[in-house]
Design a protein around this motif. Structure first.
Motif, PDB file in Angstrom:
ATOM      1  N   ALA A  45       0.782  -1.225  -0.028  1.00 48.82           N
ATOM      2  CA  ALA A  45       0.076  -0.085  -0.125  1.00 48.82           C
ATOM      3  C   ALA A  45       1.103   1.391  -0.115  1.00 48.82           C
ATOM      4  O   ALA A  45       0.410   2.501  -0.448  1.00 48.82           O
ATOM      5  CB  ALA A  45      -0.863  -0.016   1.104  1.00 48.82           C
ATOM      6  N   SER A  61      -6.309   4.130   4.731  1.00 48.90           N
ATOM      7  CA  SER A  61      -5.854   4.473   3.375  1.00 48.90           C
ATOM      8  C   SER A  61      -6.745   3.772   2.295  1.00 48.90           C
ATOM      9  O   SER A  61      -6.934   3.959   1.207  1.00 48.90           O
ATOM     10  CB  SER A  61      -4.514   3.732   2.984  1.00 48.90           C
ATOM     11  N   GLY A 117       3.706  -1.459   5.995  1.00 48.14           N
ATOM     12  CA  GLY A 117       2.814  -0.473   6.127  1.00 48.14           C
ATOM     13  C   GLY A 117       3.205   0.562   6.696  1.00 48.14           C
ATOM     14  O   GLY A 117       4.263   0.710   7.177  1.00 48.14           O
ATOM     15  N   THR A 136      -2.176   3.155   7.045  1.00 50.93           N
ATOM     16  CA  THR A 136      -2.526   1.819   6.121  1.00 50.93           C
ATOM     17  C   THR A 136      -3.170   0.859   7.530  1.00 50.93           C
ATOM     18  O   THR A 136      -4.042   0.148   7.160  1.00 50.93           O
ATOM     19  CB  THR A 136      -1.700   0.974   5.693  1.00 50.93           C
TER      20      THR A 136
END
Length: 256
Positions: A84, A161, A123, A135
């Motif tokens: 992410a 997110s 993350g 995240t």
């Protein structure tokens, strides 16, 4: 992310095939106060609420301790085909940690309440020009099961997110035993989105969207501890009204 609790999955499998030699041989570890159980699985794709979390083979695992009081704590994890916070990385890992309480109201009716933290390997924080989002995410889930039908609702507690605080996911699932230890599995789910917290990282055009419907079969492979499953996932829409694809997902799940 966990679509439903690992505890609920294990309870469902044990209830619908109580005479199976598989579960007699692969009984969870029982202590004086509770039960340890777990699983290791491989699925051809990891599809979550209509969206693709891993378009390749995903390895997933879970571990849970259920106390006799009805309290339980557990972990569930899966490989991902993205990171992410780094667009150049095509792999990642999702870690879900949860605590739950469930009990029976009567032999046909039961409930489960669960709080989950979603933590992503590598993350951290996603940055925009003016906004940033973690995240890591947290939600609470409530489930009510009547015989073979389960209704559930989960609420995202803080902006993340992938969603806004106040986003609600509603689902219904049906599991029915068939001859030869097959199980019919069906579910449908949709989201009520909170657009009031939109920013440059999350935008919303749909107040409510149907996300996915599933129908499939699962079967225990006698005396191996493995459950095989095949599901057809019909994709709906996301919070922007963009269509999800349809998928066929095959899985092998070893329970212990």
């Amino acid at each position: 992310m966990i679509a439903f609790s690992f505890k609920k999955l294990m309870m469902t499998l044990c209830v619908v095939v109580p005479s199976s030699a598989l579960y007699a041989a692969q009984a969870p570890i029982t202590t004086s106060n509770g039960v340890w159980s777990g699983n290791i699985a491989a699925v051809s794709q990891y599809i979550y609420r209509g969206g693709v979390e891993n378009d390749k083979v995903a390895i997933q695992t879970g571990l849970e301790y259920a106390h006799k009081s009805g309290m339980s704590v557990g972990y569930w994890g899966s490989t991902l085909d993205y990171d992410a916070t780094d667009e150049t990385r095509n792999h990642g890992f999702e870690h879900d940690f949860y605590v739950a309480y469930g009990n029976e109201i009567n032999p046909d009716l039961s409930y489960n309440l669960q709080a989950t933290a979603y933590v992503y390997h590598h993350g951290g924080t996603i940055y925009g020009d003016e906004n940033k989002r973690k995240t890591t995410a947290f939600d609470v889930l409530g489930e009510l099961a009547y015989k073979e039908v389960t209704f559930a609702a989960s609420v995202l507690l803080a902006d993340a997110s992938f969603g806004n605080a106040g986003d609600v996911y509603l689902s219904a699932a049906y599991n029915h035993p068939l001859p030869q230890n097959f199980i019919l599995n069906a579910s449908v789910g949709g989201s009520a989105y909170n657009s009031s917290r939109d920013d440059e990282l999350i935008q919303t055009t749909q107040d409510f969207a149907f996300n996915e419907a599933r129908i499939g079969l699962s079967k225990s492979i006698a005396e191996t501890g493995i459950v095989a499953s095949l599901d057809y996932v019909m994709g709906g829409e996301d919070r922007l009204g963009e269509d999800f694809d349809n998928h066929v997902v095959f899985g092998l799940d070893y329970h212990f």
